[in-house]
Scaffold this active site. Sequence first.
Site, PDB file in Angstrom:
ATOM      1  N   ARG A 228      78.337  92.432  43.070  1.00 20.72           N
ATOM      2  CA  ARG A 228      79.123  93.378  43.606  1.00 20.72           C
ATOM      3  C   ARG A 228      80.366  93.748  42.752  1.00 20.72           C
ATOM      4  NH1 ARG A 228      74.736  94.245  45.537  1.00 20.72           N
ATOM      5  NH2 ARG A 228      74.201  94.412  47.616  1.00 20.72           N
ATOM      6  N   HIS A 276      73.637 100.388  38.864  1.00 18.71           N
ATOM      7  CA  HIS A 276      72.885  99.450  39.806  1.00 18.71           C
ATOM      8  C   HIS A 276      71.501  99.498  39.691  1.00 18.71           C
ATOM      9  CE1 HIS A 276      74.238  97.837  44.054  1.00 18.71           C
ATOM     10  NE2 HIS A 276      73.086  97.172  43.502  1.00 18.71           N
TER      11      HIS A 276
END
Length: 313
Positions: A228, A276
């Site tokens: 993250r 991502h």
Amino acid sequence: MLWPMKRIFIASRGNPEHMATLFRKELPSHVVTTEQPKTDDGPVPYIVVGRPLPGVIAAVPGLELVLSLNAGIEHLLASGEVPGHLPIVRLVDDGLAEGMCEWVLAQALAWHRNLLVYKDLQARGEWAPCAEKLARERTVTILGAGALGSEVARHFVRFGFKTRSWSRSGRAIEGARSFAGRDKLMDAVSGADILVNLLPMTAETADVVDAKVLAALAKGAFFINGARGGHVVDADLIGALDGGHISGAALDVFRIEPLPAEDTLWRHPKVLLSPHVAAPTHADAAVKEMAENIRRFERGEKLPHIVDRTLGY
């Protein structure tokens, strides 16, 4: 009134109809819908969610189990829409682990064998061989020893890298040296040539990769983040890159996604960006895993990968 039993609501913003088709094949006795259920429609025991819009989960009547389409679930906890008594199951399947291992190893090996340097040299038309090292001459530290981190660590061990792992519990991984707890973080990262972050996102792990951690790495080290964006202090990372202590970084996750066009990271010459995609959800594998968890739930068996809300993952 008799309501249809065993209903599943697919609340995905990706391709819910495709996922619904797969669920119908796996669980033909269940009713699968992609439309937001109404209270008058009766109870819906199961919801499959990625990053739902506000109000979606709270509006589902009769929920008994929340099945996440992601390994990370901090967004579900932060929304406050999932009542404390409802179990949340993280998605941990072979496809996620395989994808993450491939992405991390691709980044690590490209740096390790100077492919990134040679790409720049090629653009300038320069023939300039670099000093090459073997894997056994490099130290890799993986932050996180869960389903993803432990499998990535095993791959580094197989390649011959001197491998360390750091986590809250200090989970043992064959062939790797394990470190546990915040007071052992600096020991785990000290002198590492490659640092890989695969931690869960919690209050305790926020901003864990800061100037102190980066400074403890070996001169010219490489940083890989597949977890993250909130784990990394961006200004500290850019400072370490600009100062030359870190030679490069591969980043797949960011504090704001999509990454704003004006963000410095887009144009930093030492940063490799991906949107991502390190471990995307593969629908076939994901549905098989979630369908099996529904079967386990209906048999009254213990479910794997239930979120511990006190830990945040």
